[in-house]
Design a protein around this motif. Structure first.
Motif, PDB file in Angstrom:
ATOM      1  N   ALA A 159       0.958  -1.238   0.127  1.00  0.00           N
ATOM      2  CA  ALA A 159       0.175   0.148   0.091  1.00  0.00           C
ATOM      3  C   ALA A 159       0.829   1.373   0.156  1.00  0.00           C
ATOM      4  CB  ALA A 159      -0.995  -0.125   1.108  1.00  0.00           C
ATOM      5  N   LEU A 160       1.933   1.177   0.642  1.00  0.00           N
ATOM      6  CA  LEU A 160       2.827   2.414   0.869  1.00  0.00           C
ATOM      7  C   LEU A 160       3.557   2.507  -0.521  1.00  0.00           C
ATOM      8  CD1 LEU A 160       4.649   1.793   4.423  1.00  0.00           C
ATOM      9  CD2 LEU A 160       2.870   3.674   3.762  1.00  0.00           C
ATOM     10  N   ARG A 161       4.005   1.403  -1.061  1.00  0.00           N
ATOM     11  CA  ARG A 161       4.681   1.633  -2.619  1.00  0.00           C
ATOM     12  C   ARG A 161       3.808   2.159  -3.324  1.00  0.00           C
ATOM     13  NH1 ARG A 161       6.093  -1.315  -7.175  1.00  0.00           N
ATOM     14  NH2 ARG A 161       4.356  -2.905  -6.913  1.00  0.00           N
ATOM     15  N   LEU A 162       2.434   1.558  -3.501  1.00  0.00           N
ATOM     16  CA  LEU A 162       1.400   2.056  -4.468  1.00  0.00           C
ATOM     17  C   LEU A 162       1.281   3.502  -4.427  1.00  0.00           C
ATOM     18  CD1 LEU A 162      -0.722  -1.065  -4.567  1.00  0.00           C
ATOM     19  CD2 LEU A 162       0.378  -0.248  -6.582  1.00  0.00           C
ATOM     20  N   ALA A 163       0.965   3.831  -2.968  1.00  0.00           N
ATOM     21  CA  ALA A 163       0.803   5.681  -2.738  1.00  0.00           C
ATOM     22  C   ALA A 163       2.061   6.266  -3.281  1.00  0.00           C
ATOM     23  CB  ALA A 163       0.715   5.465  -1.091  1.00  0.00           C
ATOM     24  N   ALA A 164       3.003   5.838  -3.378  1.00  0.00           N
ATOM     25  CA  ALA A 164       4.194   6.563  -3.860  1.00  0.00           C
ATOM     26  C   ALA A 164       4.059   6.760  -5.380  1.00  0.00           C
ATOM     27  CB  ALA A 164       5.720   5.940  -3.395  1.00  0.00           C
ATOM     28  N   LEU A 165       3.808   5.499  -5.870  1.00  0.00           N
ATOM     29  CA  LEU A 165       3.628   5.251  -7.541  1.00  0.00           C
ATOM     30  C   LEU A 165       2.628   6.198  -7.924  1.00  0.00           C
ATOM     31  CD1 LEU A 165       4.216   1.436  -7.770  1.00  0.00           C
ATOM     32  CD2 LEU A 165       6.066   3.299  -8.527  1.00  0.00           C
ATOM     33  N   ARG A 166       1.762   6.359  -7.100  1.00  0.00           N
ATOM     34  CA  ARG A 166       0.472   7.262  -7.609  1.00  0.00           C
ATOM     35  C   ARG A 166       0.678   8.647  -7.322  1.00  0.00           C
ATOM     36  NH1 ARG A 166      -3.442   8.035  -3.478  1.00  0.00           N
ATOM     37  NH2 ARG A 166      -2.969   6.412  -1.645  1.00  0.00           N
TER      38      ARG A 166
END
Length: 487
Positions: free
Chosen positions: A354-361
Motif C-alpha cells: 500500500a505504501l509503495r502504491l501510494a508513492a507510485l501514484r
C-alpha cells in the motif's frame, strides 16, 4: 520377542513427531493467515522439527486461555452497550458529514461499536520532562480517580515524582488503579517501590501473568502494550511512552535515549479510554470499576477543527485485523502525503505494498525510522522492504538522536494516527494496543511540527548507495525476514 524401554521410546518418538508435523502442517494449510507466516512456520518445523513443533505449540496459535477468553466474552456485551450509550448525547458523535476520512471512522465504529467523539482538546508533549510534569500536575489536581495501564513501569528519575503524586492522591482519598504487564514491569513488581505503593492503598494489578506450566493452553507472549492514564474521567494521556525516565531506562542497549510522545486529552473521549481500562481491569481482577458517561458540553465545533477522535482498541479477542485494515484504509485515502514514524518496521506485505502504491501514484511517502534498534532481528528484517519502497520513490530517513519510539502516521497534514502500535505483526496481532485516530487541523499541525523535528535529526537513505550494499547484508536481511511473521 520382547522390547526394552529404550527400543519402545526409539519407535514412539519418531511416530509422535511425524503425527505432530502432519497435524500442524494441515492446521497451517487451512488456517486463515498470511502466506508468509504459513511458509515461515513450515520452514521452521521441517528444518528443525522438534524445536519447530514445540515453538508452534507455544506460539503458533493466538490463545487467550480459556478462563480469560470466557471473561472477555462475558464482559463484552456490557462494555459494548456502554460505548453505544454515547449516542444519548447526540452532539458528542454527530459529525454532520464534515469528516473527510469518514470511511476510516465508520470502519472502526461498526467493528468496535466505539463511536467517533467530538469536542476534545489535544496537545502533544514530546519531552520526558514535559510529559512527567503534566502527568504530575494533573494527578495533584485529581479529585476522584486515577486509572493507568502501562507495559513498562521502571523506577528511578522522573518516575519517582509520579509515584509520590499518586501516593499523595491516595492519601487524600483518590482511588488509584494501575494495570501493568507481567513481563514489561517484572523488575518493578519485585521492587521496594511496588511494596510502598501498595502499602499506601494504591491498587496495582499484574496482567497477562506468564506461567510456563500453562504455555500449551495459552500464549505466554501476549502482552498488555497499552499506555493510558485517565484522571477523573476527563483528563487522559496516551501515546508511546512507558512510565520510564529515558535517562535511566535501558542504558546498556547502546541505542541512545528513547524518544517518545504522549498526547494530553481534555474532553469526552477520555471516558472511552477509561472504559477500556475498566474492561481490562475487570477481566484481570473480576472487580468492576465505575463507568461514567462524559459531560455533554463541548468545545466549539468548527468545520476544519471538529476535534474528532476515534479510539481503536486492538488485540486478541477484539475484531481481527482491525489495525491493519485501518492503516491500509488511511494509506489508500492519502492524496498528497503520508509520513510515518515507527521504531519497529516489519509490516505485512499488504501494508508495504500500500505504501509503495501510494508513492507510485504521486503521494509523497516518508518513513522516519531509528538508525539504531534495540532488536537485532527487527533491525535487519525491516531492511528487506527498503529496495522496493525506495525504487517507488518512498523517502526513508534514519533518526540519529536516539531510539525513535514514537508511533505516528500523518496523512495529508490532516488525519493523524497516534498511539502504541508499532509497524509489525506483533502489534497488529498479539499485543493489546490503543490508537487515536484524529481528524483535526490543529492537532495535525502539531504532528507536522513533531515529525519535522525528527527529520532534522535524521539522514536520508540514498537509493543508488543502498542498492550497492554488500551481498552478505542482503542474505542476512532475507534470513531474518523469513522469521518476520514470528517476531
Amino acid at each position: 520377542m520382547s522390547f526394552t524401554i529404550e527400543q519402545i521410546i526409539a519407535y514412539i518418538i519418531p511416530v509422535i513427531i511425524w503425527i505432530l508435523t502432519i497435524s500442524i502442517t494441515m492446521r497451517l494449510i487451512v488456517k486463515k493467515q498470511s502466506v508468509s507466516a504459513t511458509l515461515s512456520w513450515l520452514m521452521v518445523i521441517y528444518l528443525v522439527p522438534i524445536v519447530g513443533i514445540i515453538a508452534y505449540l507455544i506460539f503458533g496459535e493466538i490463545k487467550l486461555g480459556s478462563h480469560r477468553a470466557a471473561r472477555f466474552r462475558a464482559l463484552q456485551p456490557k462494555f459494548l452497550r456502554w460505548f453505544e450509550d454515547f449516542s444519548q448525547c447526540d452532539h458528542l458523535i454527530n459529525t454532520h458529514n464534515t469528516l473527510l476520512y469518514r470511511p476510516l471512522f465508520d470502519l472502526a465504529q461498526k467493528r468496535l461499536h466505539i463511536p467517533c467523539i467530538l469536542g476534545n482538546e489535544l496537545h502533544i508533549l514530546d519531552t520526558p520532562e514535559s510529559i512527567i510534569a503534566g502527568i504530575v500536575k494533573d494527578i495533584q489536581a485529581a479529585r476522584r480517580s486515577v486509572n493507568m495501564v502501562f507495559y513498562i513501569w521502571a523506577n528511578g528519575g522522573l518516575v519517582d515524582q509520579v509515584q509520590q503524586a499518586l501516593i499523595d492522591a491516595r492519601r487524600r482519598g483518590v482511588e488509584v488503579n494501575i494495570l501493568l504487564d507481567s513481563v514489561g514491569s517484572r523488575p518493578f513488581f519485585k521492587s521496594a517501590n511496588y511494596r510502598e505503593m501498595t502499602q499506601q492503598g494504591i491498587a496495582i494489578t499484574e496482567t497477562l501473568h506468564v506461567n510456563l506450566l500453562r504455555m500449551f493452553f495459552s500464549r505466554i507472549d501476549l502482552r498488555q502494550h497499552r499506555k493510558i492514564i485517565v484522571i477523573d474521567n476527563q483528563i487522559a494521556y496516551t501515546g508511546s511512552m512507558n512510565m520510564v525516565d529515558p535517562q535511566y531506562f535501558k542504558q546498556d542497549s547502546h541505542v541512545g535515549k528513547w524518544v517518545d510522545i504522549m498526547v494530553r486529552i481534555d474532553g469526552p473521549v477520555s471516558s472511552v479510554l477509561n472504559g477500556l481500562h475498566a474492561w481490562d481491569w475487570e477481566i484481570e481482577t473480576n472487580q468492576a470499576l465505575p463507568l461514567q458517561q462524559p459531560d455533554c458540553p463541548l468545545l466549539p465545533i468548527e468545520t476544519n477543527n471538529s476535534h474528532a477522535v476515534q479510539i481503536l482498541a486492538t488485540g486478541p479477542g477484539f475484531p481481527d485485523d482491525l489495525m491493519a485494515q485501518s492503516l491500509s484504509l488511511a494509506i489508500f485515502s492519502a492524496r498528497k502525503s503520508i509520513t510515518i514514524t515507527s521504531p519497529y518496521f516489519v509490516p505485512s506485505h499488504n501494508i508495504a505494498e500500500a505504501l509503495r502504491l501510494a508513492a507510485l501514484r504521486g503521494v509523497e511517502v516518508t518513513l522516519i525510522l531509528p538508525k539504531k534498534n534495540d532488536s537485532l532481528m527487527v533491525g535487519w528484517a525491516s531492511r528487506t522492504f527498503f529496495d522496493d519502497l525506495l525504487a517507488a520513490g518512498v523517502k526513508i530517513y534514519k533518526f540519529e538522536k536516539g531510539l525513535l519510539h514514537t508511533k505516528s502516521v500523518l496523512v495529508d497534514n490532516r488525519l493523524a494516527l497516534v498511539g502504541t502500535v508499532n509497524m509489525d505483526m506483533r502489534s497488529f496481532l498479539l499485543n493489546f494496543e490503543v490508537t487515536m485516530v484524529v481528524e483535526d487541523l490543529a492537532f495535525a499541525n502539531e504532528i507536522t511540527l513533531l515529525q519535522e523535528n525528527y527529520l532534522n535529526g535524521s539522514t536520508q537513505l540514498d537509493y543508488k548507495t543502498w542498492i550497492k550494499r554488500p551481498v552478505y547484508h542482503r542474505v542476512i536481511e532475507r534470513l531474518f525476514f523469513l522469521f518476520s511473521p514470528l517476531l
